[in-house]
Design a protein around this motif. Structure first.
Motif, PDB file in Angstrom:
ATOM      1  N   MET A 155     -12.410  26.752   2.611  1.00 62.61           N
ATOM      2  CA  MET A 155     -11.652  25.508   2.577  1.00 62.61           C
ATOM      3  C   MET A 155     -10.847  25.443   1.289  1.00 62.61           C
ATOM      4  SD  MET A 155     -11.130  22.807   4.421  1.00 62.61           S
ATOM      5  CE  MET A 155     -12.550  22.919   5.508  1.00 62.61           C
ATOM      6  N   PHE A 156      -9.566  25.128   1.385  1.00 64.54           N
ATOM      7  CA  PHE A 156      -8.694  25.085   0.212  1.00 64.54           C
ATOM      8  C   PHE A 156      -8.029  23.724   0.138  1.00 64.54           C
ATOM      9  CE2 PHE A 156      -4.438  25.645  -1.621  1.00 64.54           C
ATOM     10  CZ  PHE A 156      -4.806  26.063  -2.881  1.00 64.54           C
ATOM     11  N   TRP A 157      -8.063  23.113  -1.042  1.00 69.49           N
ATOM     12  CA  TRP A 157      -7.533  21.771  -1.228  1.00 69.49           C
ATOM     13  C   TRP A 157      -6.272  21.835  -2.082  1.00 69.49           C
ATOM     14  CZ3 TRP A 157     -10.241  18.709   1.845  1.00 69.49           C
ATOM     15  CH2 TRP A 157     -11.569  19.013   2.097  1.00 69.49           C
ATOM     16  N   PRO A 158      -5.077  21.802  -1.502  1.00 72.99           N
ATOM     17  CA  PRO A 158      -3.847  21.990  -2.276  1.00 72.99           C
ATOM     18  C   PRO A 158      -3.573  20.910  -3.309  1.00 72.99           C
ATOM     19  CG  PRO A 158      -3.337  21.354  -0.007  1.00 72.99           C
ATOM     20  CD  PRO A 158      -4.798  21.667  -0.051  1.00 72.99           C
ATOM     21  N   ILE A 159      -3.746  19.636  -2.932  1.00 73.79           N
ATOM     22  CA  ILE A 159      -3.470  18.553  -3.877  1.00 73.79           C
ATOM     23  C   ILE A 159      -4.524  18.532  -4.980  1.00 73.79           C
ATOM     24  CG2 ILE A 159      -3.097  16.072  -4.146  1.00 73.79           C
ATOM     25  CD1 ILE A 159      -0.950  17.482  -2.551  1.00 73.79           C
ATOM     26  N   THR A 160      -5.755  18.922  -4.656  1.00 73.65           N
ATOM     27  CA  THR A 160      -6.802  19.013  -5.668  1.00 73.65           C
ATOM     28  C   THR A 160      -6.406  20.013  -6.747  1.00 73.65           C
ATOM     29  OG1 THR A 160      -8.504  18.487  -4.027  1.00 73.65           O
ATOM     30  CG2 THR A 160      -9.238  19.530  -6.071  1.00 73.65           C
ATOM     31  N   LEU A 161      -5.922  21.176  -6.315  1.00 75.50           N
ATOM     32  CA  LEU A 161      -5.499  22.199  -7.273  1.00 75.50           C
ATOM     33  C   LEU A 161      -4.311  21.715  -8.105  1.00 75.50           C
ATOM     34  CD1 LEU A 161      -5.585  25.025  -8.461  1.00 75.50           C
ATOM     35  CD2 LEU A 161      -4.202  25.819  -6.541  1.00 75.50           C
ATOM     36  N   LEU A 162      -3.322  21.138  -7.439  1.00 73.21           N
ATOM     37  CA  LEU A 162      -2.145  20.645  -8.162  1.00 73.21           C
ATOM     38  C   LEU A 162      -2.523  19.529  -9.126  1.00 73.21           C
ATOM     39  CD1 LEU A 162       0.465  20.578  -5.242  1.00 73.21           C
ATOM     40  CD2 LEU A 162       0.303  22.247  -7.097  1.00 73.21           C
ATOM     41  N   GLY A 163      -3.444  18.653  -8.686  1.00 76.40           N
ATOM     42  CA  GLY A 163      -3.889  17.567  -9.557  1.00 76.40           C
ATOM     43  C   GLY A 163      -4.613  18.080 -10.783  1.00 76.40           C
ATOM     44  N   ALA A 164      -5.455  19.113 -10.590  1.00 74.15           N
ATOM     45  CA  ALA A 164      -6.183  19.700 -11.718  1.00 74.15           C
ATOM     46  C   ALA A 164      -5.220  20.351 -12.707  1.00 74.15           C
ATOM     47  CB  ALA A 164      -7.199  20.708 -11.208  1.00 74.15           C
ATOM     48  N   LEU A 165      -4.234  21.084 -12.171  1.00 73.59           N
ATOM     49  CA  LEU A 165      -3.257  21.737 -13.054  1.00 73.59           C
ATOM     50  C   LEU A 165      -2.441  20.715 -13.835  1.00 73.59           C
ATOM     51  CD1 LEU A 165      -1.981  24.577 -10.692  1.00 73.59           C
ATOM     52  CD2 LEU A 165      -3.426  24.842 -12.720  1.00 73.59           C
ATOM     53  N   ALA A 166      -1.960  19.672 -13.133  1.00 70.98           N
ATOM     54  CA  ALA A 166      -1.153  18.650 -13.801  1.00 70.98           C
ATOM     55  C   ALA A 166      -1.975  17.890 -14.829  1.00 70.98           C
ATOM     56  CB  ALA A 166      -0.582  17.680 -12.764  1.00 70.98           C
ATOM     57  N   GLY A 167      -3.223  17.529 -14.446  1.00 74.65           N
ATOM     58  CA  GLY A 167      -4.088  16.814 -15.388  1.00 74.65           C
ATOM     59  C   GLY A 167      -4.434  17.652 -16.598  1.00 74.65           C
ATOM     60  N   GLY A 168      -4.661  18.960 -16.375  1.00 76.75           N
ATOM     61  CA  GLY A 168      -4.976  19.841 -17.489  1.00 76.75           C
ATOM     62  C   GLY A 168      -3.827  19.967 -18.469  1.00 76.75           C
ATOM     63  N   LEU A 169      -2.611  20.020 -17.964  1.00 74.06           N
ATOM     64  CA  LEU A 169      -1.443  20.108 -18.839  1.00 74.06           C
ATOM     65  C   LEU A 169      -1.255  18.832 -19.657  1.00 74.06           C
ATOM     66  CD1 LEU A 169       1.096  21.855 -16.432  1.00 74.06           C
ATOM     67  CD2 LEU A 169       0.020  22.848 -18.467  1.00 74.06           C
ATOM     68  N   LEU A 170      -1.585  17.684 -19.032  1.00 81.49           N
ATOM     69  CA  LEU A 170      -1.367  16.402 -19.707  1.00 81.49           C
ATOM     70  C   LEU A 170      -2.506  16.013 -20.646  1.00 81.49           C
ATOM     71  CD1 LEU A 170       0.054  14.320 -16.722  1.00 81.49           C
ATOM     72  CD2 LEU A 170       1.324  15.112 -18.722  1.00 81.49           C
ATOM     73  N   ALA A 171      -3.744  16.305 -20.240  1.00 83.42           N
ATOM     74  CA  ALA A 171      -4.885  15.824 -21.031  1.00 83.42           C
ATOM     75  C   ALA A 171      -6.050  16.797 -21.054  1.00 83.42           C
ATOM     76  CB  ALA A 171      -5.334  14.468 -20.507  1.00 83.42           C
ATOM     77  N   SER A 172      -5.767  18.073 -21.067  1.00 84.77           N
ATOM     78  CA  SER A 172      -6.798  19.105 -21.198  1.00 84.77           C
ATOM     79  C   SER A 172      -7.882  18.966 -20.130  1.00 84.77           C
ATOM     80  CB  SER A 172      -7.400  19.048 -22.607  1.00 84.77           C
ATOM     81  OG  SER A 172      -8.208  20.181 -22.844  1.00 84.77           O
ATOM     82  N   ILE A 173      -9.141  19.240 -20.484  1.00 84.69           N
ATOM     83  CA  ILE A 173     -10.228  19.295 -19.504  1.00 84.69           C
ATOM     84  C   ILE A 173     -10.480  17.936 -18.839  1.00 84.69           C
ATOM     85  CG2 ILE A 173     -12.705  19.703 -19.189  1.00 84.69           C
ATOM     86  CD1 ILE A 173     -12.504  21.913 -21.261  1.00 84.69           C
ATOM     87  N   PRO A 174     -10.553  16.830 -19.616  1.00 86.94           N
ATOM     88  CA  PRO A 174     -10.765  15.530 -18.933  1.00 86.94           C
ATOM     89  C   PRO A 174      -9.649  15.220 -17.929  1.00 86.94           C
ATOM     90  CG  PRO A 174     -11.183  15.324 -21.285  1.00 86.94           C
ATOM     91  CD  PRO A 174     -10.556  16.670 -21.079  1.00 86.94           C
ATOM     92  N   GLY A 175      -8.413  15.551 -18.309  1.00 87.66           N
ATOM     93  CA  GLY A 175      -7.299  15.311 -17.400  1.00 87.66           C
ATOM     94  C   GLY A 175      -7.398  16.162 -16.148  1.00 87.66           C
ATOM     95  N   ALA A 176      -7.830  17.421 -16.318  1.00 87.75           N
ATOM     96  CA  ALA A 176      -7.981  18.314 -15.172  1.00 87.75           C
ATOM     97  C   ALA A 176      -9.032  17.791 -14.204  1.00 87.75           C
ATOM     98  CB  ALA A 176      -8.354  19.720 -15.644  1.00 87.75           C
ATOM     99  N   LEU A 177     -10.153  17.304 -14.768  1.00 85.34           N
ATOM    100  CA  LEU A 177     -11.222  16.768 -13.915  1.00 85.34           C
ATOM    101  C   LEU A 177     -10.757  15.532 -13.159  1.00 85.34           C
ATOM    102  CD1 LEU A 177     -14.286  17.157 -16.325  1.00 85.34           C
ATOM    103  CD2 LEU A 177     -13.760  18.522 -14.303  1.00 85.34           C
ATOM    104  N   LEU A 178     -10.068  14.629 -13.868  1.00 81.93           N
ATOM    105  CA  LEU A 178      -9.570  13.419 -13.210  1.00 81.93           C
ATOM    106  C   LEU A 178      -8.514  13.765 -12.161  1.00 81.93           C
ATOM    107  CD1 LEU A 178      -9.462  10.367 -12.953  1.00 81.93           C
ATOM    108  CD2 LEU A 178      -7.804  10.329 -14.838  1.00 81.93           C
TER     109      LEU A 178
END
Length: 256
Positions: free
Chosen positions: A1-24
């Motif tokens: 199972m692959f979650w495209p928006i989950t991956l994109l959200g993690a990448l965008a959050g990581g770029l904006l706020a590191s690990i906490p942003g990636a998790l959110l």
């Protein structure tokens, strides 16, 4: 199972706020993936093009079971155990079980129309029969079948090309003979009366009537106006009835 928006959200959050942003970002992305039924890049492309995801096979079955479980307002442990029982009955692999669980939760949350995928089962009697029997088992998960559950199974069966007597007979074949609720025949009519609409009312008017009543009876609004605890409880029950009535009309009429 692959979650495209989950991956994109993690990448965008990581770029904006590191690990906490990636998790959110991943958490929010998974909510969106589940809500929209996205489980691959292909499904994301379909959604972006305005194409509908085709529900079929076990995915369609567990989507139906999720919709039924939620129809009475709350998914209970009995509903979840009934879904697990269907997985065991079908002897699903681990991957297929994960897909079934995902479809079940999508069915709970989604307003996606089911007429088109169910009409594809016309002429596929064995598959339709197995699906309807599973739906009756889910409807019986908490004991008595309520009017909303009964109405949904009967409606879905008619979309599959079965007549009412044949659909009802499948419930009896499940081994638990049980009379349908005495008010089942009028469940749809009761829902329309509750919303103050008619069979020929335009969907947009139905939506407006539903939202107007929901705003009027919302328990938070009642509490803010100084209602007693009893009145707030009554408003909560009224709100639940409005949700169920609107869901039934929307399902029957085939609009979102």
């Amino acid at each position: 199972m692959f979650w495209p928006i989950t991956l994109l959200g993690a990448l965008a959050g990581g770029l904006l706020a590191s690990i906490p942003g990636a998790l959110l970002g991943a958490l929010l992305g998974q909510v969106i993936d589940r809500r929209l039924g996205l489980n691959s890049w292909a499904s994301l492309r379909q959604r972006m093009r305005g194409e509908k995801t085709v529900l079929q096979g076990d995915e369609l079955l567990f989507f139906l079971l999720g919709r039924l479980a939620k129809s009475s307002g709350r998914v209970s442990e009995a509903h979840i155990e009934a879904a697990r029982s269907e997985m065991r009955r079908l002897q699903l692999t681990s991957a297929a079980q994960r897909a079934a669980i995902d479809a079940f939760y999508r069915g709970k949350a989604s307003g996606e129309g089911l007429r088109e995928p169910l009409q594809r089962l016309r002429g596929r009697q064995a598959e339709a029969k197995a699906m309807l029997q599973a739906c009756w088992r889910m409807a019986r998960a908490q004991g008595a079948i309520d009017a909303r559950e009964h109405e949904l199974v009967m409606l879905w069966g008619r979309w599959m090309g079965w007549d009412s007597a044949a659909i009802a007979a499948l419930d009896q074949a499940g081994g638990h003979r049980q009379a349908a609720p005495s008010h089942v025949g009028g469940a749809y009519e009761q829902a329309m009366r509750l919303l103050g609409v008619r069979t020929d009312t335009d969907p947009q008017q139905i939506k407006r009537a539903y939202r107007r009543l929901l705003s009027k009876h919302h328990p938070d609004k009642q509490a803010g106006a100084g209602a007693t605890p009893r009145q707030v409880r009554e408003a909560t029950e009224r709100t639940r009835e409005l949700h169920n009535a609107y869901a039934l009309i929307r399902e029957r009429r085939g609009f979102r």
